[in-house]
Write a protein that holds these residues in place. Sequence first.
Motif, PDB file in Angstrom:
ATOM      1  N   VAL A 127       0.859  -1.176   0.000  1.00 47.08           N
ATOM      2  CA  VAL A 127       0.000   0.000   0.000  1.00 47.08           C
ATOM      3  C   VAL A 127       0.898   1.229   0.000  1.00 47.08           C
ATOM      4  CG1 VAL A 127      -1.797   1.276   1.216  1.00 47.08           C
ATOM      5  CG2 VAL A 127      -1.797  -1.223   1.264  1.00 47.08           C
ATOM      6  N   VAL A 128       0.740   2.039  -1.084  1.00 47.60           N
ATOM      7  CA  VAL A 128       1.483   3.294  -1.195  1.00 47.60           C
ATOM      8  C   VAL A 128       0.529   4.413  -0.776  1.00 47.60           C
ATOM      9  CG1 VAL A 128       2.770   4.828  -2.704  1.00 47.60           C
ATOM     10  CG2 VAL A 128       2.872   2.348  -3.064  1.00 47.60           C
ATOM     11  N   ASN A 129       0.884   5.081   0.295  1.00 48.44           N
ATOM     12  CA  ASN A 129       0.069   6.177   0.810  1.00 48.44           C
ATOM     13  C   ASN A 129       0.681   7.502   0.382  1.00 48.44           C
ATOM     14  OD1 ASN A 129      -1.798   4.594   2.642  1.00 48.44           O
ATOM     15  ND2 ASN A 129       0.186   4.012   3.507  1.00 48.44           N
ATOM     16  N   VAL A 130      -0.138   8.309  -0.310  1.00 49.30           N
ATOM     17  CA  VAL A 130       0.323   9.601  -0.810  1.00 49.30           C
ATOM     18  C   VAL A 130      -0.573  10.673  -0.202  1.00 49.30           C
ATOM     19  CG1 VAL A 130       0.808  11.001  -2.834  1.00 49.30           C
ATOM     20  CG2 VAL A 130       1.036   8.509  -2.956  1.00 49.30           C
ATOM     21  N   THR A 131       0.059  11.651   0.446  1.00 49.47           N
ATOM     22  CA  THR A 131      -0.697  12.697   1.144  1.00 49.47           C
ATOM     23  C   THR A 131      -0.131  14.052   0.769  1.00 49.47           C
ATOM     24  OG1 THR A 131      -0.965  11.186   3.011  1.00 49.47           O
ATOM     25  CG2 THR A 131      -1.478  13.502   3.404  1.00 49.47           C
ATOM     26  N   LEU A 165      -4.687  12.551  -7.570  1.00 45.38           N
ATOM     27  CA  LEU A 165      -4.795  12.908  -6.157  1.00 45.38           C
ATOM     28  C   LEU A 165      -5.812  14.018  -5.965  1.00 45.38           C
ATOM     29  CD1 LEU A 165      -3.723  12.402  -3.328  1.00 45.38           C
ATOM     30  CD2 LEU A 165      -2.046  14.190  -3.725  1.00 45.38           C
ATOM     31  N   ASP A 166      -5.702  15.099  -6.630  1.00 44.16           N
ATOM     32  CA  ASP A 166      -6.705  16.164  -6.602  1.00 44.16           C
ATOM     33  C   ASP A 166      -6.483  17.043  -7.810  1.00 44.16           C
ATOM     34  OD1 ASP A 166      -5.055  18.571  -5.981  1.00 44.16           O
ATOM     35  OD2 ASP A 166      -4.610  17.479  -4.149  1.00 44.16           O
ATOM     36  N   ARG A 215      -4.311   9.421  -0.498  1.00 42.71           N
ATOM     37  CA  ARG A 215      -4.736   8.336  -1.359  1.00 42.71           C
ATOM     38  C   ARG A 215      -3.889   7.118  -1.049  1.00 42.71           C
ATOM     39  NH1 ARG A 215      -4.238   9.042  -7.718  1.00 42.71           N
ATOM     40  NH2 ARG A 215      -2.173   9.651  -7.012  1.00 42.71           N
ATOM     41  N   SER A 216      -4.539   5.981  -0.947  1.00 47.74           N
ATOM     42  CA  SER A 216      -3.846   4.715  -0.721  1.00 47.74           C
ATOM     43  C   SER A 216      -3.946   3.887  -1.997  1.00 47.74           C
ATOM     44  CB  SER A 216      -4.477   3.946   0.448  1.00 47.74           C
ATOM     45  OG  SER A 216      -4.322   4.673   1.642  1.00 47.74           O
ATOM     46  N   VAL A 240       4.151  16.523  -1.448  1.00 46.74           N
ATOM     47  CA  VAL A 240       3.466  15.278  -1.143  1.00 46.74           C
ATOM     48  C   VAL A 240       4.354  14.447  -0.226  1.00 46.74           C
ATOM     49  CG1 VAL A 240       2.108  15.210  -3.260  1.00 46.74           C
ATOM     50  CG2 VAL A 240       4.380  14.140  -3.218  1.00 46.74           C
ATOM     51  N   GLU A 241       3.716  13.671   0.649  1.00 40.99           N
ATOM     52  CA  GLU A 241       4.417  12.742   1.553  1.00 40.99           C
ATOM     53  C   GLU A 241       4.025  11.329   1.149  1.00 40.99           C
ATOM     54  OE1 GLU A 241       5.191  13.304   6.020  1.00 40.99           O
ATOM     55  OE2 GLU A 241       3.431  12.001   5.930  1.00 40.99           O
ATOM     56  N   VAL A 242       5.043  10.470   1.027  1.00 45.02           N
ATOM     57  CA  VAL A 242       4.823   9.122   0.522  1.00 45.02           C
ATOM     58  C   VAL A 242       5.353   8.120   1.535  1.00 45.02           C
ATOM     59  CG1 VAL A 242       5.285   7.514  -1.370  1.00 45.02           C
ATOM     60  CG2 VAL A 242       5.067   9.963  -1.841  1.00 45.02           C
ATOM     61  N   SER A 243       4.554   7.085   1.826  1.00 42.79           N
ATOM     62  CA  SER A 243       4.990   5.972   2.657  1.00 42.79           C
ATOM     63  C   SER A 243       4.496   4.679   2.027  1.00 42.79           C
ATOM     64  CB  SER A 243       4.463   6.103   4.089  1.00 42.79           C
ATOM     65  OG  SER A 243       3.052   6.040   4.096  1.00 42.79           O
TER      66      SER A 243
END
Length: 1480
Positions: free
Chosen positions: A314-318, A342-343, A355-356, A377-380
């Motif tokens: 799961v790639v979480n992008v915020t 994303l938006d 978004r996951s 953006v922050e990615v985990s």
Amino acid sequence: MLPPLLVVAVFFTSHLIPGGYSQEWRTQDTLTPTPAGDAASLPYIRNTANAPREFFEGDDMLLTCVVSNLGNHTVWWSKYEDRKKTILTVADSRIVIDDRVSILHDRAPSYNISIIRPGGDVWVLVVKNVKVSDNGVYVCEVNSQPSLTSRYMVTVLPRDENSTQLTKALRSNHNYSDCCQQNGVIPACWGFCAIHNILEGTTGIEPEACEKHFPSIVQCMADYRNHIPCCERERVPDICQDLCRGDYTMQEDNIQSHFSCTSYTEVTLMCISEGIELLPTSPDSPTATVLGLTSIQVDWVHPPPNTPPADFYVVNVTTIKKFDPPMDISQIESKEGGEGNLDDDDSQQFTLRRRSIKVPSTQKRTIIRNLSPLTWVEVSVTSMNRHGTSLPHYSVRALTKASTVNKTEVIHPALLDVVGCCTDRGVKHYRCLRNLCDPSQRYISEPDMIVCAPWATEAFSCLANDYDHSDCCQARGMPPLCVELCTGNVTKIDYKYFRCVEYFTDYRSCLMKGYNVLPGTPKAITVSNIHPTFALISWSQPDLLGESVTSYHTLSRPLTEPTCDSLWFSDVTYSIGFSEHAPYVLENLCPGTEYEVYVQALNKHGPGDQSERVIFKTPTIIHEHRLQNTTYNISTCCTQVNVSPGCMPLCDYRARMTHVRKLATSCTPELSKMLRCAVGGRDHRPCCKRRGVPAACMGVCSGSFVADRATPTVCMPYIGNIMMCLEDSVGVLPGPITTLHATKITDDSVTLVWQEPQEGPNATMYQLHYQSVDKHSASHVVFALNNTMNLTDTVAEVKDLKKGSLYNFFVVAANEEGISLPSSVITVNITSDSANGTSIAGVSSPPHSVVLEAKTATTLTIGWQPPILALPTDRFKYKMHYQAVTSDATPGKYNEHIVGATALRLENLTPNTQHVIFVTALNDMGERRPSETLLAWTDPAYPAFVEKPTIHPINLIVEGGNMTVLCIAMGSPPPTVSLYISGQLIHQNVTRHMVTIVPNVTRNMTEISCYADNGYGTPMQASKTIRISRRPLIDSAPVVPVLRGDSATLECKVNAWPEPSLVWWRDPEGRVPVIHGGNFIIHHPTELVSGGGIYNMKLTIKTVGENETGPYYCYAKNVFGTFSCATKVILKTPVRLDIDVTECCRVNNVSDACADACSFHELNFDRVMNREECVPDFSKLMKCAADGSDHRSCCSQKGVPVHCLDWCRGEPVPRQNLCVLQWAPPIFSCFNEGEGMLPGPPLNLSIISDSSSTAHVAWKAPVKNPQAVELYRVFWRPVGNRTAMKNDTSDTSMTIKGLEEGMTYEIAVKAGNSQGTSILTPTINFTHSANYVTYSNLQRSSGVGIAIVGVVVVLLTTAVIAGVFFARKKHLFGGKGSANGGISFENPSYIREQNGDTVQIAETPNGSRNGNITSGMNGRMNGTITDGMHGTIGGTEIGENGISPMNINNGMWNLQTASTTTPGFQDDLPSNGGYKRFSS
């Protein structure tokens, strides 16, 4: 979040070993610090955790107390429960009757010569087969000064099958030692890196020693797995979920950080153990690469293969708006695959979106598309399978690009050949060609200007390239003189141009601009993404030579004063940032501050022109506060209810734990008031339940405190949980109803009216509770009654009630967050005549939980709890009603006491009597309903009984150490127990067990007595005699005089225990022992008192000769030390005199019966010592023996009292009998010692007038010891005056001044040295005139008295005199010492009243050394005279009995007039001729 969950887990689960035995100390701790310095020898308790301990019923409880350096101190265990202290054990002895209690302790040998250390380090309290009643606080205490304590809170839980199953479920093989090692955990703490070590208590080290490594240990324990879903399923509160997510927070002083998660430790470890086996671990090394305006590429590495597999990633992008974790998530989207939008908002909007994106577990890369330009953006990346998810290792952040930039190759423009131009025009000097003519050289020095001055015209012309650069130079701020260089028309260079050196950088820049090799100004400067602490600066490439740009400078400065701490603020100073291309993030800005910014482009030749300035302002930070509509203030409430100022720091939702610990005991009586204020009339129980507060403490969340259920010990670990709920809820829950009235009562209905809450959020509804009660249950408090009505108005009519029945009514306010507490209750009888036309007001509930806390035969101690239903600001007093149940008691007539506390001790009651007791509350509204009734009996009375004292240490009590005395007494009422040590009262208390710590034990503390008396029967005393182990001390006579040929016995009394070894030595080093046999007899040491430790050692010398004289040393040694004491044997050898003593005795009228003491050249006092008829002649004999000298200095040092001192100078004394009996021998000794040291009186005193105010006095040196004279002192005064003038000189004459014509004076002189003085010369009276002096001698000199120069022969005194002397005076013939207890002087008699005329003179050729006179053993020859009595003479201070200041004048000491207290002329011996003399 604390207490740290890991620490709690370690100490809780350390008792979950099969059989219930704790093994937490199985391995020796190697990291415990040792106190430094002098404290290393003091006892200290090694670090132990005070986290709560839990046991199951039936287990054996073992509590470990580790004490280092215990020495002679004592360890005891006690238990606190319901504010009562019970001593369980003292040292190895059990005090309580309960045989389940015992002590495990390995005792070391009780006596050891090399090291004395009773006991080991570990003291384990064992309670076998624990019961639920064993709950409480157990304290390990050491009787040091100050005392040391370690507390253990113990909870015993009922045993069931689930607990056993849970223990089995917690067995885990999860070992994360490699992770701990990689994260820097020290090897000593690796025991915590395996769950089974924690469960079994085999970590090998105390948790506190590893606390700083717990963040890494906890992170490794969770192994980046998300255990939170499991913890939530097990209902672990959110504040206790830190371990579930691998977090650990260090402890703070804020009270809200001190909460307990003990009850959730097992399930937390169970979730971790289970999750390690099922949950996937996180991917490694995630990276994010910006691909363009709207896309980034995310890469990662697969997890290790030996972990549970992931089904997908799961790639979480915020999107984020600042460089902190997102504060809010408004939308979460999940899409299968690797791409998504994303938006679609523009770059100016920062609505948080997350978004996951799920990616198959076979992939390790994905691309995120459809992002917005210039967006952070922050990615985990996490793993997921059907059991759950992992936690991300870390997150990465990226900024999408602002526009597409096609980077082309940098093209550098060519530079003019200025050096060639200079060479062609004749510039030859290499320095000028290199430094001046090369435009790439940006700096030049003044020497370069001097050297190149001859070629200035050529050089500056070539540099200008026939172009006028003046406009650029002026724009750069160069001074007019230096602008001339920019024109190229320079004809001469002189010193005036030296100032232009500092502007050469700007000059070179203008040249480069004129050469057209610098880039133009950046275009389209814009500032976007402006936030309180950063902004984004963007620009476009310059049109001119844009392809040559290598970097950009971004320069900014604040235009208004920054609102935060800024490293720079100036009108001209800019902060410079460097960037290879746009955009640039301008960071570290201050909120609400206006800034100016511009950009410069740079290439290899230098910076181009500055861009236009852009001015922008950062926004102010808008603090997001929780929605609150409250005016409630806990401190104001505490003030209104009169909480004492010392306890006000606790009236704070964020109180400091240091204050809580410090004030908890002293503020306990005010706890109910502070708690009621903290609750604020709100019902916080739902929040407390969510936060894990146990049911026993739930009453605290509603403002009630029932001591038998919620003791401070039980609830203190949850204080943080509770205080967080109180603070969070007081702002969202409605306040209490302040007024409630029953305005109308009929036979079947009641009309109630109330006011809405006065503070707090608005109430949206009200709940009316009512219930039928009887007269016995009307006072019973419950928060919910059988019947309720939900209302929105503040008026209610309750119908269909039963006539004649008693009903309770109360109202609570409510909103969507919760409810308030009922603040008052109305109790009414449903009949139409109950109200009598008046309204009935609601009142607070009565006091409750009335309990008997303690009792004796004559006292009852009653405690109760304050009203539960009351306003926070209600102030209560309490009235206790009590009556003895006896046959003559009047029904309904009670004794009353009014108190402000919630406890009262009733005294002077009758033994074995029952009492009826109840309590009512009083406030401004009057007296409230009574509490429940308590029946209590006083104890029967029986006399006091006391056991023999128990003393620890048992076998070895060392002098200087501590001992603990335990007095155990019984009796009813409790007796007054007193501890006496050697007859002195040490401690007294009314108790049954009195423990007394006696510090600094002395050797005379041998009798220990416990005394008990309670007023019934005969008092009882029990005693015990002990021995104090101590080093030897020896007492002996310092000097033993003996006649040649006689025998002598030397005695030493030795005080020591254990019995010392005793030896006689002849030298202080112990190399020459005295051998028994021959001339010496060494007697066997005897103990004077059996068991007292006082020994007498004796040495007899059969015949004393020269070889047997000198010091003998008594030497004693035992394990505690050594001691030696010297006693000196001296010979009393007769000395022949040079005069006929017989003649002296005849002249002084010694009686014929006593004349046999005077024999030619000897005075034999032994012949008259025991003859009563010779006592009157002693003064005459002493006059002969004094030999004209003043021996008072020596006598004072030997302790001769003042009333006997006159004998030392040959004068009579008032009490001869006493002086003969005690002090004749030391006076004889002084005569003997002064024979060759003291001078006799001067001779032939005469006086001649010099003028009307001066006269010359002369005399001759004495016959006796003239060579010993160091100083003469002259005394004179008008006849009849008591104040004398005096002066000193080393000559045999002097001039006295200040005389008056016609005045009659008297004068006398004495001689002296550092050892003493002579007696005064006969006094001369003279009448002063300018031309003559008439004088007369008032006393005829005795030829015998002046001529005596020998030393008195001191013969053997009688045995009686010797016995008295040795018994009463230790230092008979001792050497010189201080006659003053505070200051030591070489010759105290010179400056004291006893003998004020002895000085020590430092002679130099001119009469003095630095003009000084020094008197005293410690005197200084540096310009002062030291006064032995009162300080310094020669300064400005005059001693009380000392000498006045002196001025040095040609070797003579001119004394000012002495004070009235200075000894002067005095009447002496009227019966002896009535003559006058000087005494000093």
